[in-house]
Structures are given as C-alpha cells and as structure tokens.
Design an enzyme around this catalytic site. Structure first.
Site, PDB file in Angstrom:
ATOM      1  CD  GLU A 258      13.797  -5.283 -18.785  1.00 14.42           C
ATOM      2  OE1 GLU A 258      14.640  -4.918 -19.627  1.00 14.42           O
ATOM      3  OE2 GLU A 258      14.034  -6.137 -17.942  1.00 14.42           O
ATOM      4  N   GLY A 260      11.601   2.052 -21.795  1.00 11.43           N
ATOM      5  CA  GLY A 260      12.215   3.263 -21.258  1.00 11.43           C
ATOM      6  C   GLY A 260      11.705   4.443 -22.051  1.00 11.43           C
ATOM      7  NE  ARG A 297      18.375   9.957 -27.079  1.00 11.42           N
ATOM      8  CZ  ARG A 297      17.763   9.859 -28.230  1.00 11.42           C
ATOM      9  NH1 ARG A 297      17.318  10.930 -28.839  1.00 11.42           N
ATOM     10  NH2 ARG A 297      17.570   8.678 -28.774  1.00 11.42           N
ATOM     11  CB  CYS A 327      35.560  24.621 -26.227  1.00 13.48           C
ATOM     12  SG  CYS A 327      35.298  26.388 -26.229  1.00 13.48           S
ATOM     13  CE1 TYR A 355      18.291   5.607 -21.594  1.00 13.80           C
ATOM     14  CE2 TYR A 355      16.849   5.832 -23.493  1.00 13.80           C
ATOM     15  CZ  TYR A 355      17.315   5.096 -22.440  1.00 13.80           C
ATOM     16  OH  TYR A 355      16.814   3.845 -22.212  1.00 13.80           O
TER      17      TYR A 355
HETATM   18  C1  LIG Z   1      18.064   0.593 -21.613  1.00 11.71           C
HETATM   19  C2  LIG Z   1      17.326  -0.611 -21.286  1.00 11.71           C
HETATM   20  C3  LIG Z   1      15.940  -0.672 -21.480  1.00 11.71           C
HETATM   21  C4  LIG Z   1      15.146   0.466 -22.080  1.00 11.71           C
HETATM   22  O1  LIG Z   1      15.429   0.741 -23.413  1.00 11.71           O
HETATM   23  P1  LIG Z   1      14.569   1.843 -24.211  1.00 11.71           P
HETATM   24  O2  LIG Z   1      15.122   1.840 -25.567  1.00 11.71           O
HETATM   25  O3  LIG Z   1      14.747   3.153 -23.517  1.00 11.71           O
HETATM   26  O4  LIG Z   1      13.147   1.426 -24.147  1.00 11.71           O
HETATM   27  C5  LIG Z   1      15.283  -1.824 -21.092  1.00 11.71           C
HETATM   28  N1  LIG Z   1      15.940  -2.876 -20.541  1.00 11.71           N
HETATM   29  C6  LIG Z   1      17.272  -2.853 -20.326  1.00 11.71           C
HETATM   30  C7  LIG Z   1      17.935  -4.019 -19.696  1.00 11.71           C
HETATM   31  C8  LIG Z   1      18.011  -1.726 -20.705  1.00 11.71           C
HETATM   32  O5  LIG Z   1      19.325  -1.719 -20.501  1.00 11.71           O
END
Ligand SMILES: *Cc1c(COP(=O)(O)O)cnc(C)c1O
Length: 399
Positions: A258, A260, A297, A327, A355
């Site tokens: 997964e 991101g 971030r 502020c 993000y």
């Molecule tokens: C946030 C998240 C991701 C992705 O994380 P990255 O660091 O952006 O790759 C994958 N799986 C789950 C369940 C998440 O909560």
C-alpha cells in the site's frame, strides 16, 4: 517538467499552488511493478493525495486503492476503480461505516476485536474480510508516524491470536487476508522480511487465506544524502522469502502493498511567494505567502523539504529561516542555504505531493491553495483556489 514550467504556472495561476508532475507517479509505479513478482498488487494509499484527477491517473496506471474512510472509498469508485480493486482499511470506525463499505462490495479490513466480534455476530462468514495485525515491530522514521509499536492504536496485537481465533470459530468468520502496516519511512528493508515471516507463521491459523498485505513503509528521499527504499533489492529478498515459504508449505498467497508517499511525494512541487525579508539580530527570515495551514509536515513531524528560489537561481547563496504568515510559530525550514531571496521571488518546496494539500486547512481564515496537474507537457488547473465565500459556505448566521 522544468523550473521554467513551474515559473509559468506561478505566473498564470498565482501562488500558493501545488503542482503535480504525474510523470513521476508513473515512474515510481513502474519501479514497484518491475521489482516484485507479476502477481503482486499495489494499492495506492489514497490519503496521501486524493484529488480526483490523481486518483483517475493512478487507476489508469493499473494500481488498486487503499482507503481509510468511506469517503475515500466513494472517491475511488467515482475515479473508476472497480470494487475488487479497493481495500477499506479504517481504524476506530463503527460497524455502520463498515456496512456502508460492504454495500459497495469492496475488500474490508478489520483492525480491532470489538468490531471483529460485532461483524461476526451479524454476518458470520457471508462476507470475506481482512484482519489487521499489529506485529510489534518498531519501524518508521519518527514516533509520530510509526504504527507497529506496542503503544500503537493500530491493528490487533499478535499476542491476541487466541482471541481472534475464538471469535473466528464462534462466528464462522471468513478471513481472506492478513494485513500489517508497520509505519512510514522504514529505513531497514529487513523489517519487511521480518514482517513477512510473522505473516507466514500467522497464516497457519487462517484456512481461507488468499492475500498477505504488507502495508507500506516505502521511504522517499527528502534531502541530500537521504535514501529511497531500494525496491529492486527488497523485491529480490521478498521473492526469495516467498519462494522458500511456498516450497516448504505448499501454500501460495498473493502479496499486496500500500504505497502512499512512494508514489506521489516526488510528483508534488509547492510554489509560494516571498512576501517579506526580515533581518533580525540572529537570523534572516523569509516570510512567504503560505504557512502550516497549507503544508503542515515540517511543523507536524519535523519533515524536511528542499526549498529553492526559482526566480533567482544564480543568486549568491545565503542562509535563511523560511517561515509562513500564520499567527503561530510557523517555520518551514531553519538555516537553509538558498540563492539570494528578494521580496516577490517564487520559491518551490520539493517532495510536496504526499500529505501536503491533503492536510491543508483554513486556519487563520486563509484560503486553501490551488492544485495543478502537469500532464504530457501541459498544465491543467485541477482545483480552484478557495474564495472568500468558501469560508462562510457551511456557516449558518443566526445573529
Ligand atoms: C498511511 C497508510 C499507508 C501509506 O503510507 P505511506 O507512508 O504514505 O506510504 C498505507 N497503508 C495504511 C493502512 C496507511 O494508513
């Protein structure tokens, strides 16, 4: 996409603006698919960046989608992902939200025993599920983004296996997948292998298992000297480990990940304008027309974003502290060497795809920035900048 392209976008669309060079997303995706076996599937973690155009682009690449809220599921369906390409991985939601996801026939991942029990009592084995395990591996760049450790709220502890089994037996649960996500920015790829081995051990307890989902943790480089997760070498290690397991056990599972930020971080360039140069006794501040309301971030988890001055790339390098116009203490970067910054110059924050916009807010009654997608050499506005009216949109005036 060149710096000149970015300057033209700043001129045309104004600042602050997020620009996504989607070619980078495609390259990152190819790195993943070419490193793992052909059956491995990649579920883009939508929460990193959910603009509908980005979701559609990722869908066309052939990826699947990992969603953490019912609205992300709906956005995914709207973007064209079929239900078998969507995994719903919420935490601390009620059964009603899970039932709504079931009505869309997507894969469901359950991350606590209470819901597992409620689900089992109501649906038994009629709808297959994933179970999110917390393996208690300490991984991830920073305590705030690490999810697998002992204090983490995520997943069901491996020490509660007996309890999971009891629920499974008594309610006839049909567990088709096991999931773990130990955190973001894992520096040591062996953590994945360690996780995989735990999965293999747990697999024995689940007779209907088809999928092992290893979550994310793929790191991207934010500054010079930083590393990106070496997915080629990780792929080799993972493939070897799976092959060995398949030979020994005679079982075969499909592997899911997964990613991101690995997919979208590098694609994002956040453009701001320098409003004020402020010399104090200790430092020189560059005050820009943005703040942590647009890119949280650095203040939220000390992240580092390379900052460059696009308007004066040949200017002498000087040391600056770059701050926002909010502020609250609102520092993007301390003591950065940047080509001399003049008031009115356009600065770019690199690696702002993940993000970035997604965590933006209207704090200080500032407007959220615009978003632009750079595709096939052309810039497309994919989100208008907020307007003043948007601040009042859901307010009800009773006085
Ligand atoms: C946030 C998240 C991701 C992705 O994380 P990255 O660091 O952006 O790759 C994958 N799986 C789950 C369940 C998440 O909560």
């Amino acid at each position: 996409m060149t710096n000149q392209d970015l300057l033209s976008i700043a001129k045309e669309c104004g600042t602050p603006v997020y620009v996504y060079d989607v070619n980078s997303i495609s390259e990152q995706y190819k790195k993943l698919t070419s490193s793992f076996s052909k059956t491995t599937r990649f579920f883009y973690a939508a929460k990193a960046l959910t603009n509908i155009n980005i979701l559609k682009y990722v869908e066309k690449l052939g990826a699947s989608l990992d969603c953490v809220s019912i609205n992300e599921v709906k956005l995914g369906l709207k973007a064209g992902f079929s239900n078998d390409r969507i995994l719903f991985t919420p935490n601390c939601v009620d059964l009603a939200e899970i039932e709504e996801a079931m009505s869309h026939k997507v894969h469901i991942n359950i991350d606590n025993i209470s819901i597992l029990e409620q689900f089992g009592n109501k649906f038994g084995g009629s709808y297959p599920i994933f179970v999110r395990i917390n393996p208690h591996i300490y991984a991830g760049g920073n305590h705030k983004i690490s999810t697998g450790h002992i204090d983490s709220k995520f997943g069901i502890s491996i020490h509660q296996m007996r309890h999971i089994e009891r629920v499974m037996k008594s309610t006839n649960l049909n567990v088709e997948g096991l999931h773990m996500h130990t955190g973001s920015e894992i520096k040591d790829p062996d953590v994945f292998i360690q996780g995989l081995e735990i999965m293999f051990e747990l697999a024995e307890h689940f007779p209907n298992l088809k999928y092992l989902d290893m979550g994310s943790g793929f790191k991207v480089p934010y500054q010079e000297g930083d590393i990106e997760t070496d997915v080629k070498s990780l792929g080799k290690k993972v493939n070897a480990s799976i092959k060995k397991y398949e030979e020994e056990s005679g079982k075969k599972f499909q592997l899911w990940f997964e990613p991101g930020k690995f997919l979208v971080s590098d694609s994002g360039h956040f453009l701001v304008k320098s409003n004020v140069i402020k010399q104090t006794t200790a430092t020189v501040f560059v005050g820009v027309n943005s703040g942590f309301n647009h890119l949280i971030r650095p203040m939220f988890y000390d992240s580092y974003h390379i900052i460059e001055n696009l308007s004066n790339p040949k200017g002498a390098e000087r040391i600056y502290t770059v701050v926002g116009n909010i502020c609250e203490t609102d520092t993007f970067a301390w003591d950065r060497k940047i080509n001399e910054v003049r008031e009115g110059d356009v600065l770019v924050f690199r690696n702002a795809g993940a993000y970035g916009f997604e965590m933006s807010s209207n704090f200080n009654s500032r407007l959220k920035p615009a978003e632009v997608m750079f595709l096939d050499g052309k810039a497309h506005l994919i989100r208008k900048r907020d307007e003043f009216e948007d601040l009042l949109k859901n307010q009800i005036e009773v006085l």
